[in-house]
Scaffold this motif. Structure first.
Motif, PDB file in Angstrom:
ATOM      1  N   ASP A  16       0.840  -1.203   0.000  1.00 25.66           N
ATOM      2  CA  ASP A  16       0.000   0.000   0.000  1.00 25.66           C
ATOM      3  C   ASP A  16       0.866   1.241   0.000  1.00 25.66           C
ATOM      4  N   PHE A  17       1.890   1.202   0.820  1.00 24.05           N
ATOM      5  CA  PHE A  17       2.731   2.383   0.951  1.00 24.05           C
ATOM      6  C   PHE A  17       3.384   2.736  -0.381  1.00 24.05           C
ATOM      7  N   LEU A  18       3.914   1.708  -1.057  1.00 25.68           N
ATOM      8  CA  LEU A  18       4.624   1.974  -2.303  1.00 25.68           C
ATOM      9  C   LEU A  18       3.685   2.479  -3.395  1.00 25.68           C
ATOM     10  N   ALA A  31       2.090   6.249  -1.483  1.00 22.44           N
ATOM     11  CA  ALA A  31       2.869   7.262  -0.752  1.00 22.44           C
ATOM     12  C   ALA A  31       3.044   8.565  -1.520  1.00 22.44           C
ATOM     13  N   THR A  83       9.601  13.104  -4.396  1.00 22.97           N
ATOM     14  CA  THR A  83       8.163  12.830  -4.517  1.00 22.97           C
ATOM     15  C   THR A  83       7.480  12.770  -3.148  1.00 22.97           C
ATOM     16  N   GLY A  84       8.223  13.024  -2.096  1.00 23.88           N
ATOM     17  CA  GLY A  84       7.626  13.066  -0.757  1.00 23.88           C
ATOM     18  C   GLY A  84       7.409  11.698  -0.148  1.00 23.88           C
ATOM     19  N   ILE A  85       7.989  10.667  -0.754  1.00 21.06           N
ATOM     20  CA  ILE A  85       7.825   9.319  -0.207  1.00 21.06           C
ATOM     21  C   ILE A  85       8.784   9.125   0.963  1.00 21.06           C
ATOM     22  N   LYS A 101       2.213  16.913  -3.727  1.00 21.82           N
ATOM     23  CA  LYS A 101       1.829  15.616  -4.302  1.00 21.82           C
ATOM     24  C   LYS A 101       0.666  15.756  -5.287  1.00 21.82           C
ATOM     25  N   ALA A 152       9.689   0.047  -9.545  1.00 25.08           N
ATOM     26  CA  ALA A 152       9.143  -1.300  -9.359  1.00 25.08           C
ATOM     27  C   ALA A 152       7.872  -1.219  -8.533  1.00 25.08           C
ATOM     28  N   GLY A 153       7.044  -2.229  -8.702  1.00 30.40           N
ATOM     29  CA  GLY A 153       5.801  -2.325  -7.908  1.00 30.40           C
ATOM     30  C   GLY A 153       4.825  -1.246  -8.304  1.00 30.40           C
ATOM     31  N   GLY A 154       3.939  -0.935  -7.377  1.00 24.18           N
ATOM     32  CA  GLY A 154       3.083   0.216  -7.594  1.00 24.18           C
ATOM     33  C   GLY A 154       1.715  -0.036  -8.168  1.00 24.18           C
ATOM     34  N   TYR A 170      -2.180  -2.258  -7.616  1.00 23.80           N
ATOM     35  CA  TYR A 170      -3.015  -3.237  -6.919  1.00 23.80           C
ATOM     36  C   TYR A 170      -3.472  -4.258  -7.958  1.00 23.80           C
TER      37      TYR A 170
END
Lengths: 562, 257
Positions: free
Chosen positions: A116-118, A121, B49-51, B74, B83-85, B87
């Protein structure tokens, strides 16, 4: 209405209500809808799609198991002629402990999810909104589990002579509040830990919490028969002062008030229940939620860097020797080494496996404290903890190990086993069995022998411990028939763990026959080696069969995606 | 929108991932951000990006400190992560709808834009399938769409071409130019140097957390006396002799036969 079309008005309304605490109502609504859709969507919802609906299935099965267990509990309480207060206090206590255990065991993934975070965020979502969505998602799970744990008791409670017509409604409403309380306490615990420790330490602490809760739940099973006899006729005003600090007593008092049974202490404890909810929920939103995203972000991102620095020199030579000695076959040795390293290094796996030892610790404590029930079953002792301990310890170890085996947060690495030219996949399963034997069964066997050698002749302690080990082995072989994947190759699914543990609790009831069997051994000593040989033979035959079934399944796995 | 970075630092204990870097990116500029593996590129992007919170330093977006008002920033940035990102239990269309809603876009606009993005990327037949059934390239297209659906002023691309087919790459390069022409600031991280050379006018090269080069590609070529960005990069980052390394590698692969 299908579940995946979760009442949109409800989430909108809650979002609006939460907006006064700084939560973005629209984002709350859409994020919660998406989370629920992902978790509860059925395979049929999108024809011809790949994917799974495991969380939904796992929750459904867990619900059925929990309903069976709570049915047995409530019916036995009703048969014991306890009062409505005592009935609701015990059933609420049981339900709350089981919910807390389930949440700690895996639904914590709902609150702290690196995925979720990735994904979220860098989006303009405030910490507070993110936290509110996570807590609400958790609450949905909690209430579903709560419903399965309390539905039957609500109906059974209705049959009490002094239960009014509204008993089931009041009981279920108070049970729902108790569920909210449990979810809020766990969320608060997570929030507090997030603020104080790093991610690695956080996982360790959660593991300790799980062990503690396993102890509490299992302790409940032990205390329950002893407790019922003493508190049978208790009404609210008879509550011992020590019990008034326990949340189940607060909610049972609230239930009594709802039923029209008024008393001063009952009103006081009900007020505590309501107050705790009123203070806990806004308190969570005010304090924990503010830095929620930052904390998770620091945890998730820092863990990546920190992990690289870990060194595992300790015991390296011993484990290298063990790995080499495990088998001459390279495929089997590869899997054994992989399993062994994962079980030693992957915190997520350890987090899921450790709680099994919590049960062992409780049994050990009972073994030490409960002297009068320490009769040697092979020398005329009564049916007691002495026969239960080995059975339960090995049963839970086997079921717990099988439960964690398919899943890992490093599941993406599983492709290497599918792309490798594996000639005999059954060797993988053999390696799994060896790993279980060395990691769990050998320490448990030694623990058993040490414990019982304090009370019994050493030979009897060894015999009873071996008896438990053999039953554990046979159970493990049965459980492995349901294992059809490469170890640690599936993404952790919400609900799968609880389903297995609930099944293990249910199996305990069926294990009564194995507990009673040692009674026969004392009159016919020859029965012991015969039983042991039969159990061993059963385990070996089952092992041979599941090896073949596993090999077949793994060979077909490569084509499953087609 | 302008990005101003000053003395940006990220430490993990003793390890310094990004070491006091400072630079500016003008509105409408396409900046290439390059570096060897582990140089600190993705860490920089995560901070911008504020992550991730920097250990030291400041980031200003259009003059506003990112740390003081992260939601404002944001709202105005798009990000395609390395990578990822995604659902993967959602369909492609549902994921884009979710993202659009998080940015408070009107429903009609979300629906139209999401469908149009899917159509332009050739995903119209797959838009109602779960993302778990998408190929890597298809997922990348959804990620790119999700970074652009809210019309951001600044877009961060971290290896955006990963998994894309040749045609999609060509389209994407043109899209980047078009976005810059609209005045959007593009922050482009990649290892594919010939693409960077064609798309960006200016590059920053980072190594061991420090900036080792910053300027127009033509200037860097001139000052290092190299003919291509690839050669500039090799020279500045002290890369080993490629042909020698390849020979050693080949020998290692063949060992044991």
């Amino acid at each position: 209405m299908r579940f995946e079309q979760f009442p949109s008005q409800a989430t909108r309304q809650v979002g609006r209500w939460l907006s006064s605490w700084g939560v973005d109502a629209d984002q709350y609504h859409w994020l919660l809808q998406a989370s629920l859709r992902m978790d509860f969507r059925s395979r049929r919802a999108l024809p011809g799609q790949m994917g799974s609906n495991r969380p939904r299935t796992a929750l459904l099965k867990t619900g059925i198991f929990y309903s069976i267990i709570s049915s047995l509990l409530s019916i036995s309480l009703r048969a014991g002629s306890v009062g409505t207060f005592c009935f609701s206090a015990i059933t609420f206590g049981y339900a709350m402990a089981m919910m807390a255990l389930s949440i700690l065991m895996e639904f914590g993934l709902v609150v702290i999810s690196p995925d979720d975070f990735l994904i979220l965020a860098h989006r303009p979502i405030s910490s507070r909104t993110f936290f509110a969505v996570k807590c609400s998602n958790l609450l949905v799970y909690t209430l579903l589990l709560d419903f399965s744990l309390t539905l039957v008791p609500a109906l059974v409670g209705w049959t009490f002579p002094d239960a009014p017509w509204q008993f089931p409604v009041v009981y279920l409403a108070v049970a729902a509040l108790a569920g909210v309380f449990v979810a809020a306490v766990v969320a608060a615990l997570y929030g507090l830990l997030l603020q104080r420790v790093n991610y690695e330490r956080f996982k360790d602490l959660l593991a300790y919490c799980q062990i503690l809760f396993s102890c509490v739940v299992f302790l409940g099973y032990q205390l329950f028969p002893r407790l019922v006899g003493r508190v049978r006729d208790f009404r609210v005003e008879d509550t011992p002062w020590l019990a008034t600090v326990l949340p189940p007593a607060w909610f049972a008092s609230l239930n009594e008030i709802g039923l029209g049974h008024f008393s001063r202490l009952g009103a006081l404890m009900s007020a505590v229940a309501i107050l705790s909810l009123c203070l806990l929920l806004p308190g969570l939103l005010r304090s924990v939620s503010l830095s929620y995203s930052d904390r998770i972000g620091e945890m998730v991102l820092a863990a990546v860097k920190r992990g690289a620095k870990h060194n595992h020199r300790r015991g390296r030579s011993f484990f290298a020797w063990l790995e080499n000695a495990s088998s001459l076959d390279p495929e089997e040795r590869a899997m054994f080494g992989f399993l062994f390293r994962m079980l030693r290094r992957n915190r997520q796996l350890k987090l899921q496996l450790y709680p099994n030892f919590g049960i062992v610790i409780v049994l050990f404590l009972f073994g030490v404290l409960d002297h009068q029930n320490q009769g040697d079953p092979l020398a005329g002792g009564s049916l007691g903890i002495g026969t239960m301990f080995p059975l339960m310890a090995f049963l839970f170890a086997a079921m717990g190990f099988t439960a964690v085996l398919p899943y890992s947060d490093e599941y993406q690495g599983g492709w290497i086993f599918q792309s490798a030219p594996i000639a005999r996949p059954e060797r993988f399963l053999k390696a799994i069995k060896k790993a279980l034997f060395l990691v769990l069964f050998v320490p448990l066997l030694l623990l058993n022998i040490i414990l019982f050698s304090f009370f019994w002749p050493i030979l009897h302690a060894i015999a009873m411990s071996l008896y438990g080990l053999l039953i554990g082995l046979a159970t493990f072989q049965v459980a492995l028939f349901g294992f059809r994947v490469i170890p640690f190759s599936l993404k952790p699914e919400k609900g799968a763990q609880t389903q297995r543990v609930a099944l293990a609790f249910l199996m305990m009831i069926a294990y009564g026959i194995f507990m009673a069997l040692p009674m026969l051994f004392r009159s016919r000593p020859m029965l012991f080696p015969v039983s042991a040989a039969l159990l061993l033979a059963t385990a070996l035959i089952l092992g041979w069969l599941n090896n073949r079934a596993y090999a077949r399944a793994i060979r077909q796995l490569a084509f499953a995606a087609e | 929108m302008k990005i101003q970075v000053s003395n940006l630092t990220k430490r993990y204990g003793d390890f310094v991932a990004v070491d006091g870097i400072s630079f500016e990116v003008a509105a409408g500029e396409i900046l290439g951000y390059l570096g060897p593996n582990g140089a600190g590129k993705s860490t920089t992007v995560k901070m911008l990006t504020g992550i991730m919170r920097p250990t030291e330093g400041s980031i200003l977006i259009e003059g506003r400190p990112l740390l003081d008002d992260p939601l404002w920033v944001k709202q105005r940035i798009g990000y395609v992560p390395e990578a990822g990102g995604l659902y993967e239990s959602l369909t492609g269309l549902e994921f884009l709808q979710l993202v659009g809603r998080l940015y408070h876009l009107p429903e009609d606009l979300i629906r139209d834009k999401a469908r149009e993005f899917m159509r332009l990327f050739g995903l119209e037949d797959s838009m109602d399938q779960r993302l778990s059934s998408y190929s890597k390239g298809m997922k990348q297209k959804v990620l790119i769409s999700s970074a652009l659906i809210h019309n951001p002023d600044i877009v961060f691309f971290d290896e955006p071409l990963s998994g894309l087919d040749a045609n999609s790459m060509l389209v994407f390069k043109e899209v980047i130019r078009e976005l810059a022409a609209q005045g959007k600031t593009i922050f482009y991280c990649s290892h594919i140097l010939d693409v960077v050379e064609r798309v960006c006018r200016r590059v920053i090269i980072i190594d061991h957390g420090k900036i080792i080069a910053d300027g127009p590609i033509a200037d860097l070529k001139r000052t290092t006396s190299q003919g291509s960005l690839e050669e500039v990069f090799k020279k500045l980052t002290d890369s080993a002799d490629v042909s020698e390394l390849a020979k050693t590698f080949g020998a290692l692969v063949a060992r044991g036969e």
